[in-house]
Write a protein that holds these residues in place. Structure first.
Motif, PDB file in Angstrom:
ATOM      1  N   PHE A   1      -3.594 121.629  -5.508  1.00  0.00           N
ATOM      2  CA  PHE A   1      -2.240 122.146  -5.716  1.00  0.00           C
ATOM      3  C   PHE A   1      -1.430 122.030  -4.426  1.00  0.00           C
ATOM      4  CE2 PHE A   1       0.456 125.976  -5.237  1.00  0.00           C
ATOM      5  CZ  PHE A   1       1.401 125.693  -6.202  1.00  0.00           C
ATOM      6  N   TRP A   2      -2.041 122.376  -3.290  1.00  0.00           N
ATOM      7  CA  TRP A   2      -1.344 122.364  -2.004  1.00  0.00           C
ATOM      8  C   TRP A   2      -1.003 120.954  -1.548  1.00  0.00           C
ATOM      9  CZ3 TRP A   2       0.884 126.590  -0.663  1.00  0.00           C
ATOM     10  CH2 TRP A   2       0.384 127.789  -1.130  1.00  0.00           C
ATOM     11  N   VAL A   3      -1.771 119.985  -1.965  1.00  0.00           N
ATOM     12  CA  VAL A   3      -1.477 118.594  -1.624  1.00  0.00           C
ATOM     13  C   VAL A   3      -0.126 118.196  -2.223  1.00  0.00           C
ATOM     14  CG1 VAL A   3      -2.236 116.203  -1.954  1.00  0.00           C
ATOM     15  CG2 VAL A   3      -3.899 117.967  -1.342  1.00  0.00           C
ATOM     16  N   GLY A   4       0.154 118.674  -3.432  1.00  0.00           N
ATOM     17  CA  GLY A   4       1.450 118.419  -4.052  1.00  0.00           C
ATOM     18  C   GLY A   4       2.591 119.052  -3.268  1.00  0.00           C
ATOM     19  N   ILE A   5       2.344 120.235  -2.735  1.00  0.00           N
ATOM     20  CA  ILE A   5       3.385 120.897  -1.927  1.00  0.00           C
ATOM     21  C   ILE A   5       3.613 120.131  -0.631  1.00  0.00           C
ATOM     22  CG2 ILE A   5       3.903 123.001  -0.617  1.00  0.00           C
ATOM     23  CD1 ILE A   5       2.581 124.553  -2.938  1.00  0.00           C
ATOM     24  N   ILE A   6       2.541 119.657  -0.021  1.00  0.00           N
ATOM     25  CA  ILE A   6       2.671 118.829   1.196  1.00  0.00           C
ATOM     26  C   ILE A   6       3.489 117.576   0.892  1.00  0.00           C
ATOM     27  CG2 ILE A   6       1.362 117.398   2.826  1.00  0.00           C
ATOM     28  CD1 ILE A   6      -0.875 119.596   2.599  1.00  0.00           C
TER      29      ILE A   6
ATOM     30  N   LEU B   1       0.484 111.221  -2.483  1.00  0.00           N
ATOM     31  CA  LEU B   1      -0.157 112.536  -2.489  1.00  0.00           C
ATOM     32  C   LEU B   1       0.181 113.325  -3.754  1.00  0.00           C
ATOM     33  CD1 LEU B   1       0.203 113.720   1.225  1.00  0.00           C
ATOM     34  CD2 LEU B   1      -1.856 112.865   0.055  1.00  0.00           C
ATOM     35  N   LEU B   2       1.437 113.268  -4.173  1.00  0.00           N
ATOM     36  CA  LEU B   2       1.828 113.981  -5.390  1.00  0.00           C
ATOM     37  C   LEU B   2       1.111 113.395  -6.600  1.00  0.00           C
ATOM     38  CD1 LEU B   2       3.523 116.209  -6.652  1.00  0.00           C
ATOM     39  CD2 LEU B   2       5.388 114.557  -6.874  1.00  0.00           C
ATOM     40  N   LEU B   3       1.041 112.088  -6.666  1.00  0.00           N
ATOM     41  CA  LEU B   3       0.351 111.423  -7.772  1.00  0.00           C
ATOM     42  C   LEU B   3      -1.130 111.818  -7.809  1.00  0.00           C
ATOM     43  CD1 LEU B   3       0.473 109.316 -10.081  1.00  0.00           C
ATOM     44  CD2 LEU B   3      -0.090 107.588  -8.356  1.00  0.00           C
TER      45      LEU B   3
ATOM     46  N   SER C   1      -2.549 114.448  -6.481  1.00  0.00           N
ATOM     47  CA  SER C   1      -2.649 115.876  -6.785  1.00  0.00           C
ATOM     48  C   SER C   1      -2.508 116.141  -8.273  1.00  0.00           C
ATOM     49  CB  SER C   1      -1.568 116.639  -6.005  1.00  0.00           C
ATOM     50  OG  SER C   1      -1.524 117.993  -6.400  1.00  0.00           O
ATOM     51  N   VAL C   2      -1.506 115.555  -8.889  1.00  0.00           N
ATOM     52  CA  VAL C   2      -1.243 115.792 -10.313  1.00  0.00           C
ATOM     53  C   VAL C   2      -2.364 115.207 -11.176  1.00  0.00           C
ATOM     54  CG1 VAL C   2       0.305 115.175 -12.216  1.00  0.00           C
ATOM     55  CG2 VAL C   2       1.246 116.063 -10.084  1.00  0.00           C
ATOM     56  N   ILE C   3      -2.812 114.001 -10.873  1.00  0.00           N
ATOM     57  CA  ILE C   3      -3.897 113.397 -11.656  1.00  0.00           C
ATOM     58  C   ILE C   3      -5.161 114.239 -11.542  1.00  0.00           C
ATOM     59  CG2 ILE C   3      -5.466 111.418 -11.796  1.00  0.00           C
ATOM     60  CD1 ILE C   3      -3.033 109.638 -11.127  1.00  0.00           C
ATOM     61  N   TYR C   4      -5.506 114.628 -10.324  1.00  0.00           N
ATOM     62  CA  TYR C   4      -6.703 115.455 -10.116  1.00  0.00           C
ATOM     63  C   TYR C   4      -6.615 116.756 -10.910  1.00  0.00           C
ATOM     64  CZ  TYR C   4     -10.296 118.229  -7.849  1.00  0.00           C
ATOM     65  OH  TYR C   4     -11.399 119.026  -7.616  1.00  0.00           O
ATOM     66  N   GLN C   5      -5.465 117.411 -10.830  1.00  0.00           N
ATOM     67  CA  GLN C   5      -5.309 118.688 -11.528  1.00  0.00           C
ATOM     68  C   GLN C   5      -5.352 118.513 -13.047  1.00  0.00           C
ATOM     69  OE1 GLN C   5      -2.438 121.618  -9.679  1.00  0.00           O
ATOM     70  NE2 GLN C   5      -1.913 119.751  -8.535  1.00  0.00           N
ATOM     71  N   CYS C   6      -4.755 117.447 -13.557  1.00  0.00           N
ATOM     72  CA  CYS C   6      -4.808 117.202 -15.007  1.00  0.00           C
ATOM     73  C   CYS C   6      -6.235 116.938 -15.470  1.00  0.00           C
ATOM     74  CB  CYS C   6      -3.902 116.029 -15.393  1.00  0.00           C
ATOM     75  SG  CYS C   6      -2.154 116.438 -15.425  1.00  0.00           S
TER      76      CYS C   6
ATOM     77  N   PHE D   1       8.956 109.683 -20.085  1.00  0.00           N
ATOM     78  CA  PHE D   1       9.652 110.338 -18.973  1.00  0.00           C
ATOM     79  C   PHE D   1       9.272 109.722 -17.628  1.00  0.00           C
ATOM     80  CE2 PHE D   1       9.905 113.954 -22.107  1.00  0.00           C
ATOM     81  CZ  PHE D   1      11.261 113.758 -22.367  1.00  0.00           C
ATOM     82  N   LEU D   2       8.037 109.256 -17.494  1.00  0.00           N
ATOM     83  CA  LEU D   2       7.632 108.574 -16.270  1.00  0.00           C
ATOM     84  C   LEU D   2       8.419 107.275 -16.096  1.00  0.00           C
ATOM     85  CD1 LEU D   2       5.755 108.336 -13.800  1.00  0.00           C
ATOM     86  CD2 LEU D   2       4.113 107.177 -15.299  1.00  0.00           C
ATOM     87  N   ILE D   3       8.558 106.508 -17.164  1.00  0.00           N
ATOM     88  CA  ILE D   3       9.335 105.261 -17.106  1.00  0.00           C
ATOM     89  C   ILE D   3      10.792 105.557 -16.754  1.00  0.00           C
ATOM     90  CG2 ILE D   3      10.269 103.376 -18.524  1.00  0.00           C
ATOM     91  CD1 ILE D   3       7.478 103.372 -19.961  1.00  0.00           C
ATOM     92  N   LEU D   4      11.376 106.571 -17.382  1.00  0.00           N
ATOM     93  CA  LEU D   4      12.766 106.940 -17.071  1.00  0.00           C
ATOM     94  C   LEU D   4      12.907 107.366 -15.615  1.00  0.00           C
ATOM     95  CD1 LEU D   4      13.696 108.864 -20.334  1.00  0.00           C
ATOM     96  CD2 LEU D   4      14.704 106.704 -19.539  1.00  0.00           C
ATOM     97  N   MET D   5      11.943 108.148 -15.112  1.00  0.00           N
ATOM     98  CA  MET D   5      11.991 108.592 -13.722  1.00  0.00           C
ATOM     99  C   MET D   5      11.854 107.407 -12.770  1.00  0.00           C
ATOM    100  SD  MET D   5       9.588 111.330 -11.734  1.00  0.00           S
ATOM    101  CE  MET D   5       8.216 110.202 -11.593  1.00  0.00           C
TER     102      MET D   5
END
Length: 183
Positions: free
Chosen positions: A2-7, A37-39, A41-46, A68-72
């Motif tokens: 979770f903290w990796v996403g915040i970093i 890092l966000l990617l 973090s999110v994959i690991y958490q999911c 939504f990923l494609i749009l982003m």
């Protein structure tokens, strides 16, 4: 994780400050490292989280998450030059106001929020989904108030003409018309 996403969001701020103040080439990669890092973090958490719906719900969430990923990604990398937007810190440039950016000033944030909602149903914790969404909105506000007026010519006029995050009917029409003009 979770903290990796915040970093990651701290690195996004560093990237924006570098874009505005040009600390040097070494800081150019802050955005890319933050994204990785966000990617991660999110994959690991999911993968390690509890799914918050049925199998059918996960399938629907996954389909919408891809949309939504494609749009982003289109908003962040397909609308304007990646070279100008992410690889040339300290370079004053013109604001981009077409397509997704006619919809609202920070369309990537809008699609990111919907993506986080989908990922919640696929195992991302509610805490992570909400925290990352709030941090992304805070980042957009920082960019909107501090960074973009300093580096994008015409941004003040754009701010007065286009909504921050939630599109209005005029923004929706302008976005659709810009896309129709390219078809």
């Amino acid at each position: 994780m979770f903290w990796v996403g915040i970093i990651a969001f701290a690195l996004f701020v560093l990237s924006d400050l570098n874009d505005m103040l040009d600390f040097g080439k070494a800081f150019k990669i802050s955005f890319w490292i933050g994204s990785a890092l966000l990617l991660i973090s999110v994959i690991y958490q999911c993968l390690n989280g509890s799914v918050h719906t049925s199998v059918t719900g996960v399938v629907f969430a996954a389909v919408f998450a891809v949309v939504f990923l494609i749009l982003m990604l289109y908003s962040l990398f397909g609308s304007f030059s990646v070279e100008e937007g992410y690889l040339s810190p300290g370079t004053k440039r013109s604001v981009y106001t077409k397509k997704m950016y006619a919809l609202c000033r920070h369309p990537g944030v809008l699609w990111f929020a919907f993506l986080m909602a989908c990922l919640y149903f696929m195992g991302l914790s509610l805490t992570a989904a909400v925290t990352y969404t709030v941090l992304n909105i805070a980042l957009a506000a920082f960019e909107d108030i501090v960074v973009f007026p300093a580096i994008l010519s015409g941004y003040e006029e754009y701010r007065h003409r286009t909504r921050f995050l939630i599109p209005d009917i005029g923004g929706i029409r302008a976005c659709i018309n810009d896309f129709k003009g390219k078809m």
